[in-house]
Design a protein around this motif. Structure first.
Motif, PDB file in Angstrom:
ATOM      1  N   GLU A 211       0.831  -1.207   0.000  1.00  0.00           N
ATOM      2  CA  GLU A 211       0.000   0.000   0.000  1.00  0.00           C
ATOM      3  C   GLU A 211       0.863   1.254   0.000  1.00  0.00           C
ATOM      4  O   GLU A 211       0.531   2.253  -0.655  1.00  0.00           O
ATOM      5  N   LYS A 212       1.969   1.209   0.700  1.00  0.00           N
ATOM      6  CA  LYS A 212       2.858   2.356   0.822  1.00  0.00           C
ATOM      7  C   LYS A 212       3.452   2.771  -0.515  1.00  0.00           C
ATOM      8  O   LYS A 212       3.591   3.967  -0.805  1.00  0.00           O
ATOM      9  N   ILE A 213       3.801   1.771  -1.344  1.00  0.00           N
ATOM     10  CA  ILE A 213       4.408   2.097  -2.650  1.00  0.00           C
ATOM     11  C   ILE A 213       3.369   2.114  -3.776  1.00  0.00           C
ATOM     12  O   ILE A 213       3.716   2.308  -4.939  1.00  0.00           O
ATOM     13  N   GLY A 214       2.097   1.887  -3.429  1.00  0.00           N
ATOM     14  CA  GLY A 214       1.037   1.924  -4.432  1.00  0.00           C
ATOM     15  C   GLY A 214       1.047   0.741  -5.375  1.00  0.00           C
ATOM     16  O   GLY A 214       0.614   0.857  -6.524  1.00  0.00           O
ATOM     17  N   LEU A 215       1.497  -0.415  -4.897  1.00  0.00           N
ATOM     18  CA  LEU A 215       1.542  -1.614  -5.730  1.00  0.00           C
ATOM     19  C   LEU A 215       0.134  -2.172  -5.890  1.00  0.00           C
ATOM     20  O   LEU A 215      -0.559  -2.425  -4.902  1.00  0.00           O
ATOM     21  N   LYS A 216      -0.287  -2.374  -7.115  1.00  0.00           N
ATOM     22  CA  LYS A 216      -1.661  -2.815  -7.385  1.00  0.00           C
ATOM     23  C   LYS A 216      -1.816  -4.335  -7.392  1.00  0.00           C
ATOM     24  O   LYS A 216      -2.930  -4.842  -7.341  1.00  0.00           O
ATOM     25  N   LYS A 217      -0.736  -5.058  -7.451  1.00  0.00           N
ATOM     26  CA  LYS A 217      -0.815  -6.517  -7.480  1.00  0.00           C
ATOM     27  C   LYS A 217      -1.284  -7.040  -6.121  1.00  0.00           C
ATOM     28  O   LYS A 217      -1.028  -6.442  -5.083  1.00  0.00           O
ATOM     29  N   SER A 218      -1.977  -8.179  -6.175  1.00  0.00           N
ATOM     30  CA  SER A 218      -2.376  -8.856  -4.944  1.00  0.00           C
ATOM     31  C   SER A 218      -1.244  -9.778  -4.533  1.00  0.00           C
ATOM     32  O   SER A 218      -0.990 -10.799  -5.179  1.00  0.00           O
ATOM     33  N   ILE A 219      -0.534  -9.427  -3.470  1.00  0.00           N
ATOM     34  CA  ILE A 219       0.646 -10.204  -3.092  1.00  0.00           C
ATOM     35  C   ILE A 219       0.530 -10.716  -1.656  1.00  0.00           C
ATOM     36  O   ILE A 219      -0.268 -10.233  -0.863  1.00  0.00           O
ATOM     37  N   SER A 220       1.346 -11.704  -1.368  1.00  0.00           N
ATOM     38  CA  SER A 220       1.398 -12.334  -0.055  1.00  0.00           C
ATOM     39  C   SER A 220       2.836 -12.797   0.158  1.00  0.00           C
ATOM     40  O   SER A 220       3.675 -12.678  -0.749  1.00  0.00           O
ATOM     41  N   PRO A 221       3.167 -13.351   1.317  1.00  0.00           N
ATOM     42  CA  PRO A 221       4.514 -13.892   1.495  1.00  0.00           C
ATOM     43  C   PRO A 221       4.887 -14.928   0.434  1.00  0.00           C
ATOM     44  O   PRO A 221       6.037 -15.015   0.013  1.00  0.00           O
ATOM     45  N   HIS A 222       3.885 -15.695  -0.034  1.00  0.00           N
ATOM     46  CA  HIS A 222       4.153 -16.720  -1.047  1.00  0.00           C
ATOM     47  C   HIS A 222       4.595 -16.102  -2.367  1.00  0.00           C
ATOM     48  O   HIS A 222       5.274 -16.749  -3.164  1.00  0.00           O
ATOM     49  N   THR A 223       4.210 -14.855  -2.619  1.00  0.00           N
ATOM     50  CA  THR A 223       4.615 -14.172  -3.847  1.00  0.00           C
ATOM     51  C   THR A 223       6.129 -14.028  -3.901  1.00  0.00           C
ATOM     52  O   THR A 223       6.740 -14.118  -4.973  1.00  0.00           O
ATOM     53  N   PHE A 224       6.742 -13.811  -2.747  1.00  0.00           N
ATOM     54  CA  PHE A 224       8.195 -13.683  -2.694  1.00  0.00           C
ATOM     55  C   PHE A 224       8.859 -15.018  -3.027  1.00  0.00           C
ATOM     56  O   PHE A 224       9.878 -15.058  -3.721  1.00  0.00           O
ATOM     57  N   ARG A 225       8.285 -16.103  -2.549  1.00  0.00           N
ATOM     58  CA  ARG A 225       8.805 -17.449  -2.838  1.00  0.00           C
ATOM     59  C   ARG A 225       8.710 -17.738  -4.330  1.00  0.00           C
ATOM     60  O   ARG A 225       9.654 -18.242  -4.944  1.00  0.00           O
ATOM     61  N   HIS A 226       7.560 -17.412  -4.907  1.00  0.00           N
ATOM     62  CA  HIS A 226       7.373 -17.659  -6.330  1.00  0.00           C
ATOM     63  C   HIS A 226       8.305 -16.789  -7.156  1.00  0.00           C
ATOM     64  O   HIS A 226       8.859 -17.233  -8.170  1.00  0.00           O
ATOM     65  N   SER A 227       8.485 -15.539  -6.742  1.00  0.00           N
ATOM     66  CA  SER A 227       9.375 -14.624  -7.464  1.00  0.00           C
ATOM     67  C   SER A 227      10.820 -15.112  -7.393  1.00  0.00           C
ATOM     68  O   SER A 227      11.563 -15.026  -8.385  1.00  0.00           O
TER      69      SER A 227
END
Length: 303
Positions: A238-254
């Motif tokens: 929210e702070k950087i205005g990221l529109k993607k729906s992300i979670s901790p798992h997003t970091f693993r996938h990335s």
């Protein structure tokens, strides 16, 4: 046989015989509890060993009205596992879900973050942020660096122990699903941020009994919860205005995606992620068309 007695025995079976984690056991139990709740609301008086396929079909039909196809498929799979256990224990002879097919679902690839987006999220952390006298900004930076840098599940991150850090050898020991352990490489930068947190922040936390070896703590000195990690990431997005729906798992996938894009082999990624089957890794890793094109152009013998 009463439902709660059957469910209690089933949970014990999942823990001891199948070696599932607490979270997995809770998920399987939730599927059965949904069926139990449906029977109670509709005053259907049947036991686990007398319930018919027709009743279960009606339950699934009603549930399908309010959940998506993927959730419906997950529910059927969970119930099928429960009744397979009853067959295994000779309480019933036929699984009532034997002829119930799961709905076909498409392969849903999770969102990934670009390297720039990863950097933006981490750079958005206020390192001077203090809560109850603790520099939680430094802690949060170490958390995100570890989550992405090692490709961990959120439960693996929160369960990480100080005794699991083997920085001289360049590895950390990770306890994954079913309490299976693996060693994951950890780069120097990630080690640096963990050491800053461990040596300059964690030492000022009054650690509660039983959490002396737990790496990431909350301000009360207890193990950080999975929900708090979700909250940290959500607030940064929210702070950087990221529109993607992300979670901790997003970091693993990335983490896995970026390794693949830089020509890491699937077998190595499989070992780092802790997947039993390479098939899981193939589904998990997002193969974008541009990457595939580059691979063909570079390696095809008749290009």
């Amino acid at each position: 046989m009463k439902w709660q007695n059957a469910l209690k025995d089933y949970r014990l079976y999942l823990k001891i015989e199948r070696g599932l984690s607490k979270n997995s056991i809770e998920n399987y139990s939730l599927d059965v509890n949904k069926l139990i709740a449906y029977l109670e609301v509709n005053n259907i008086n049947v036991s686990p060993i007398s319930i018919s396929t027709e009743i279960i079909q009606q339950f699934i039909y009603e549930t399908a009205k309010v959940v998506n196809t993927r959730s419906q498929s997950r529910l059927i799979s969970g119930l099928r596992s429960f009744f397979n256990y009853l067959v295994f224990e000779d309480y019933i002879t036929i699984n009532p879900l034997e002829l119930i097919e799961s709905p076909k679902i498409g392969r849903k690839l999770p969102d990934t973050l670009s390297i720039n987006e990863i950097d933006s999220l981490i750079n958005a952390i206020d390192l001077s942020q203090i809560y109850n006298g603790i520099y939680i900004g430094q802690r949060n930076k170490a958390i995100l660096e570890t989550l992405y840098g090692c490709g961990l599940r959120v439960s693996e991150l929160t369960n990480l122990k100080i005794s699991d850090l083997f920085f001289d050898e360049g590895f950390i020991k990770v306890t994954g699903k079913g309490d299976k352990q693996r060693f994951v490489p950890i780069v120097a930068d990630t080690q640096k941020y963990i050491n800053i947190y461990k040596n300059e922040v964690r030492t000022h936390i009054k650690v509660k009994a039983g959490f002396e070896d737990t790496l990431f703590l909350n301000h009360t000195g207890k193990q950080l919860t999975r929900a708090m990690v979700f909250t940290i990431i959500k607030q940064l997005a929210e702070k950087i205005g990221l529109k993607k729906s992300i979670s901790p798992h997003t970091f693993r996938h990335s983490f896995a995606t970026h390794l693949l894009e830089n020509n890491a082999d699937l077998r190595s990624i499989q070992l780092m992620l802790g997947h039993e089957s390479i098939t899981t890794t193939e589904i998990y890793v997002h193969l974008d068309k541009s990457h595939l094109t580059k691979v063909v152009e570079k390696y095809h013998p008749r290009k």
